[in-house]
Design a protein around this motif. Structure first.
Motif, PDB file in Angstrom:
ATOM      1  N   LYS A  84       0.845  -1.193   0.000  1.00 45.48           N
ATOM      2  CA  LYS A  84       0.000   0.000   0.000  1.00 45.48           C
ATOM      3  C   LYS A  84       0.883   1.247   0.000  1.00 45.48           C
ATOM      4  CE  LYS A  84      -3.895  -2.137   2.440  1.00 45.48           C
ATOM      5  NZ  LYS A  84      -4.761  -2.082   3.647  1.00 45.48           N
ATOM      6  N   PRO A  85       0.347   2.395  -0.470  1.00 44.26           N
ATOM      7  CA  PRO A  85       1.134   3.635  -0.471  1.00 44.26           C
ATOM      8  C   PRO A  85       1.595   4.002   0.937  1.00 44.26           C
ATOM      9  CG  PRO A  85      -0.815   3.879  -1.839  1.00 44.26           C
ATOM     10  CD  PRO A  85      -0.974   2.578  -1.109  1.00 44.26           C
ATOM     11  N   PHE A  86       2.762   4.587   1.012  1.00 45.07           N
ATOM     12  CA  PHE A  86       3.380   4.880   2.301  1.00 45.07           C
ATOM     13  C   PHE A  86       2.736   6.052   3.035  1.00 45.07           C
ATOM     14  CE2 PHE A  86       6.379   7.527   4.674  1.00 45.07           C
ATOM     15  CZ  PHE A  86       6.856   6.629   5.623  1.00 45.07           C
ATOM     16  N   THR A  87       2.485   7.155   2.339  1.00 50.85           N
ATOM     17  CA  THR A  87       2.170   8.424   3.002  1.00 50.85           C
ATOM     18  C   THR A  87       0.974   8.342   3.939  1.00 50.85           C
ATOM     19  OG1 THR A  87       3.116   9.668   1.156  1.00 50.85           O
ATOM     20  CG2 THR A  87       1.628  10.857   2.634  1.00 50.85           C
ATOM     21  N   GLU A  88      -0.130   7.812   3.467  1.00 52.03           N
ATOM     22  CA  GLU A  88      -1.320   7.747   4.318  1.00 52.03           C
ATOM     23  C   GLU A  88      -1.108   6.813   5.497  1.00 52.03           C
ATOM     24  OE1 GLU A  88      -3.910   9.738   4.311  1.00 52.03           O
ATOM     25  OE2 GLU A  88      -2.826  10.773   2.715  1.00 52.03           O
ATOM     26  N   GLN A  89      -0.375   5.736   5.284  1.00 52.47           N
ATOM     27  CA  GLN A  89      -0.079   4.827   6.396  1.00 52.47           C
ATOM     28  C   GLN A  89       0.748   5.548   7.461  1.00 52.47           C
ATOM     29  OE1 GLN A  89       0.767   0.477   5.530  1.00 52.47           O
ATOM     30  NE2 GLN A  89       1.332   1.352   3.534  1.00 52.47           N
ATOM     31  N   PHE A  90       1.735   6.320   7.011  1.00 52.11           N
ATOM     32  CA  PHE A  90       2.588   7.003   7.978  1.00 52.11           C
ATOM     33  C   PHE A  90       1.805   8.063   8.752  1.00 52.11           C
ATOM     34  CE2 PHE A  90       5.669  10.245   9.298  1.00 52.11           C
ATOM     35  CZ  PHE A  90       6.511   9.451  10.063  1.00 52.11           C
ATOM     36  N   ARG A  91       0.968   8.811   8.069  1.00 46.31           N
ATOM     37  CA  ARG A  91       0.159   9.826   8.750  1.00 46.31           C
ATOM     38  C   ARG A  91      -0.742   9.188   9.795  1.00 46.31           C
ATOM     39  NH1 ARG A  91      -1.399  13.201   3.265  1.00 46.31           N
ATOM     40  NH2 ARG A  91       0.448  14.557   3.213  1.00 46.31           N
ATOM     41  N   SER A  92      -1.386   8.084   9.425  1.00 46.22           N
ATOM     42  CA  SER A  92      -2.260   7.384  10.366  1.00 46.22           C
ATOM     43  C   SER A  92      -1.467   6.826  11.543  1.00 46.22           C
ATOM     44  CB  SER A  92      -2.988   6.252   9.631  1.00 46.22           C
ATOM     45  OG  SER A  92      -3.787   5.496  10.522  1.00 46.22           O
ATOM     46  N   ASN A  93      -0.325   6.215  11.248  1.00 44.92           N
ATOM     47  CA  ASN A  93       0.522   5.671  12.311  1.00 44.92           C
ATOM     48  C   ASN A  93       1.015   6.762  13.247  1.00 44.92           C
ATOM     49  OD1 ASN A  93       0.230   3.169  11.186  1.00 44.92           O
ATOM     50  ND2 ASN A  93       2.389   2.845  10.733  1.00 44.92           N
ATOM     51  N   ASN A  94       1.349   7.909  12.674  1.00 43.51           N
ATOM     52  CA  ASN A  94       1.863   9.012  13.483  1.00 43.51           C
ATOM     53  C   ASN A  94       0.801   9.489  14.474  1.00 43.51           C
ATOM     54  OD1 ASN A  94       4.313  10.759  13.693  1.00 43.51           O
ATOM     55  ND2 ASN A  94       2.810  12.377  13.387  1.00 43.51           N
TER      56      ASN A  94
END
Length: 238
Positions: free
Chosen positions: A214-224
């Motif tokens: 899956k794309p990284f950016t949205e995962q990172f924002r959610s994880n953050n």
């Protein structure tokens, strides 16, 4: 991964030695540069090539098709990185491992980078290093550790960075830098008996809990956001 982090954590970096080699520059400045294809910038790099979350994600996606041991970001960190503690509160980063008597980057083979397609941002923007200025902007430094590189055509600092950073890099950086101060404050507030749990959350949401397909950016924002919420709760618990 927590076991690896606890075993390998080192307190701090030789910042004084590092900063002596860095000259501040403006985005409008120019510098002469020519890559000699010698691999010198990839040697003597112990604890000096940071792996950001996005770097690890890209490495994992790239290496899983080449190395059967790689199935996740955890595997990349286990095999190719070592943790470095930046602050006693628990704020940490990962650095590329080095090998041999000259502390070569673990991915340097025959003076060539074997992961050039997905090398970390710190490598892509070399000899320019980019970081937050503490006021919502960024500052640039020119690394002078390999002076033999500085005899080529004039390069624009701004264009050099823009050519080597994608929108994904900027989106990641905005989220990561934007939350760094609050994360540091929260980690300092958490009682010592909960720091192990805080470190687990830090490692999970920063480096582990990602789907490589899956794309990284949205995962990172959610994880953050999940990381901030988890640390806020730990800091407030009685």
């Amino acid at each position: 991964m927590l076991r690896t982090a606890q075993h390998g954590i080192k307190k701090g970096i030789k910042m004084k030695e590092f900063l002596m080699k860095m000259v501040p520059v403006e985005a409008s400045d120019h510098f002469p540069f020519r890559c000699k294809m010698c691999g010198a910038c990839c040697r003597h790099v112990k604890e000096s090539i940071p792996l950001e979350s996005l770097d690890v994600f890209r490495l994992a996606r790239y290496l899983r098709g080449k190395d059967k041991r790689i199935k996740s970001m955890d595997d990349v960190l286990e095999l190719y990185a070592e943790p470095v503690l930046l602050h006693e509160s628990g704020y940490m980063i990962f650095m590329l491992k080095t090998v041999g008597p000259e502390d070569d980057c673990i991915f340097l083979k025959d003076s060539r980078c074997t992961i050039h397609e997905v090398n970390p941002r710190a490598c892509r923007t070399y000899p320019i290093s980019v970081g937050p200025d503490g006021h919502g902007g960024q500052e640039q430094y020119l690394s002078m550790e390999q002076p033999h590189h500085f005899d080529g055509p004039q390069m624009s600092v701004k264009k050099w960075i823009q050519k080597r950073c994608t929108q994904e890099d900027y989106d990641f950086w905005e989220t990561d830098v934007g939350s760094a101060r609050e994360l540091a404050v929260l980690l300092e507030k958490i009682p010592k008996d909960r720091l192990k749990q805080a470190l687990l959350f830090f490692l999970r949401y920063k480096y582990s809990d990602f789907d490589l397909d899956k794309p990284f950016t949205e995962q990172f924002r959610s994880n953050n956001q999940s990381l901030l919420a988890a640390l806020r709760k730990l800091a407030q618990e009685e």
